[in-house]
Design a protein around this motif. Structure first.
Motif, PDB file in Angstrom:
ATOM      1  N   MET A  21     -21.052   2.466   2.948  1.00  0.00           N
ATOM      2  CA  MET A  21     -21.001   2.071   1.328  1.00  0.00           C
ATOM      3  C   MET A  21     -21.354   2.044   0.772  1.00  0.00           C
ATOM      4  O   MET A  21     -23.268   1.631   0.989  1.00  0.00           O
ATOM      5  CB  MET A  21     -19.954   0.881   1.279  1.00  0.00           C
ATOM      6  CG  MET A  21     -19.037   1.067   1.841  1.00  0.00           C
ATOM      7  SD  MET A  21     -17.848   1.752   0.277  1.00  0.00           S
ATOM      8  CE  MET A  21     -17.841   1.210  -1.688  1.00  0.00           C
ATOM      9  N   ASN A  22     -22.520   2.639  -0.313  1.00  0.00           N
ATOM     10  CA  ASN A  22     -23.381   2.602  -1.150  1.00  0.00           C
ATOM     11  C   ASN A  22     -23.373   1.955  -2.926  1.00  0.00           C
ATOM     12  O   ASN A  22     -22.153   1.998  -2.873  1.00  0.00           O
ATOM     13  CB  ASN A  22     -23.910   3.937  -1.873  1.00  0.00           C
ATOM     14  CG  ASN A  22     -25.521   4.657  -1.846  1.00  0.00           C
ATOM     15  OD1 ASN A  22     -25.806   3.358  -2.387  1.00  0.00           O
ATOM     16  ND2 ASN A  22     -25.534   5.775  -2.702  1.00  0.00           N
ATOM     17  N   THR A  23     -24.450   1.424  -3.138  1.00  0.00           N
ATOM     18  CA  THR A  23     -24.408   0.500  -4.407  1.00  0.00           C
ATOM     19  C   THR A  23     -25.385   1.538  -4.872  1.00  0.00           C
ATOM     20  O   THR A  23     -26.404   1.825  -4.942  1.00  0.00           O
ATOM     21  CB  THR A  23     -24.977  -0.568  -4.428  1.00  0.00           C
ATOM     22  OG1 THR A  23     -24.311  -0.965  -3.784  1.00  0.00           O
ATOM     23  CG2 THR A  23     -24.681  -1.298  -5.785  1.00  0.00           C
ATOM     24  N   THR A  58     -19.204  -2.504 -10.478  1.00  0.00           N
ATOM     25  CA  THR A  58     -19.522  -3.860 -11.104  1.00  0.00           C
ATOM     26  C   THR A  58     -20.444  -4.652 -11.549  1.00  0.00           C
ATOM     27  O   THR A  58     -20.687  -5.783 -12.658  1.00  0.00           O
ATOM     28  CB  THR A  58     -19.925  -3.928  -9.255  1.00  0.00           C
ATOM     29  OG1 THR A  58     -20.997  -3.518  -9.830  1.00  0.00           O
ATOM     30  CG2 THR A  58     -18.713  -3.686  -8.073  1.00  0.00           C
ATOM     31  N   THR A 201     -23.609  -0.313 -12.532  1.00  0.00           N
ATOM     32  CA  THR A 201     -23.418  -0.379 -10.955  1.00  0.00           C
ATOM     33  C   THR A 201     -22.595  -0.348 -10.464  1.00  0.00           C
ATOM     34  O   THR A 201     -21.623  -0.593 -10.704  1.00  0.00           O
ATOM     35  CB  THR A 201     -24.545  -1.511 -10.661  1.00  0.00           C
ATOM     36  OG1 THR A 201     -25.513  -2.248 -11.505  1.00  0.00           O
ATOM     37  CG2 THR A 201     -24.594  -2.034  -9.527  1.00  0.00           C
ATOM     38  N   ALA A 203     -19.633   1.244  -7.248  1.00  0.00           N
ATOM     39  CA  ALA A 203     -20.139   1.158  -5.979  1.00  0.00           C
ATOM     40  C   ALA A 203     -19.326   2.072  -4.958  1.00  0.00           C
ATOM     41  O   ALA A 203     -17.992   2.384  -5.990  1.00  0.00           O
ATOM     42  CB  ALA A 203     -19.110  -0.100  -5.078  1.00  0.00           C
TER      43      ALA A 203
END
Length: 267
Positions: A21-23, A58, A201, A203
């Motif tokens: 998982m990346n942001t 987000t 932002t 995810a």
């Protein structure tokens, strides 16, 4: 920034390990004097796929710059689906985020019916800044997430006797979602103002090494989109500003190369 005032830039990634998982923190501007009903945001990493179950927005900030904060329109306790940023465009009957591919959206814009040489979208070579568009348009059709669908069916088989009617309804809804086609793009519906900087932002899960190979790089592209009704409850789309959108260049010092999560050098 191009002649329409459009630019896009990657500000940071939280992880560059394959399959994790990346942001992503991303900024872009909308064209001068042109409001948009949505933004099409696509991975340009060849063979990469976004999955609706692990892709989310987000935080959205409108206005501001690198030195001053803008106003928060998503986040701080307000989910994307509940924000007025989205609900002002809810009459289009789109989910806040729709996952698909470039042809799903650009296929209804008349421009692309005549711009190609041999096959549709073969003119997608570079954006107005000369950045390559390789990997943006998949050459193979996308397929449903069979692994996700199989997992749901297995749950039904294992728990069939214990499932209530509500449980079954929920699982069938999940199965319907799992059977929707995947793609490398996310269409974000919202009230995008003209000539405005946005900071998002996001995810998402990084692509796997099996899909993109051992030397993949994360890359993104965006284009502002207008919606219009075309009878029979069908929505058509039109790209605003430059018809080849904008590649999101990484900010100086931001790495983009994906790495094996088991490697000591993985970010």
């Amino acid at each position: 920034m191009d002649a329409y005032g459009l630019f896009c830039r990657v500000l940071s990634y939280a992880s560059l390990a394959f399959g994790t998982m990346n942001t992503l923190v991303l900024e872009f501007s909308t064209p001068h004097s042109i409001e948009s009903d949505g933004v099409l945001l696509c991975l340009t990493t060849p063979n990469a796929t976004l999955f609706k179950g692990n892709f989310s927005v987000t935080h959205v900030e409108a206005g501001g710059d690198q030195f001053t904060d803008g106003r928060t329109v998503v986040g701080e306790g307000v989910a994307y689906a509940d924000s007025s940023f989205y609900t002002r465009r809810a009459s289009w009957k789109h989910r806040p985020i729709e996952i698909g591919s470039v042809p799903d959206v650009l296929g209804t814009d008349p421009y692309y019916a005549h711009s190609y040489m041999h096959f549709r979208y073969d003119d997608f070579k570079q954006d107005s800044n000369g950045r390559s568009l390789d990997g943006l348009v998949p050459r193979e059709p996308t397929s449903p997430s069979s692994v996700e669908a199989d997992a749901i069916l297995a749950r039904v088989a294992q728990q069939s006797e214990a499932l209530t009617a509500d449980d079954l309804k929920e699982l069938l809804a999940e199965l319907h979602e799992a059977d929707r086609p995947q793609g490398n793009c996310a269409l974000l519906t919202g009230s995008f103002e003209a000539g405005t900087r946005y900071e998002l932002t996001l995810a998402f899960r990084n692509p796997s090494m099996e899909l993109v190979g051992p030397t993949g790089d994360l890359g993104w592209w965006m284009a502002p989109i207008d919606y219009e009704w075309r009878g029979d409850d069908q929505v058509a789309y039109r790209v605003r500003g430059d018809k080849y959108g904008q590649v999101c260049a990484p900010r100086d010092g931001v790495p983009t190369a994906l790495a094996d999560p088991c490697s000591p050098s993985a970010p």
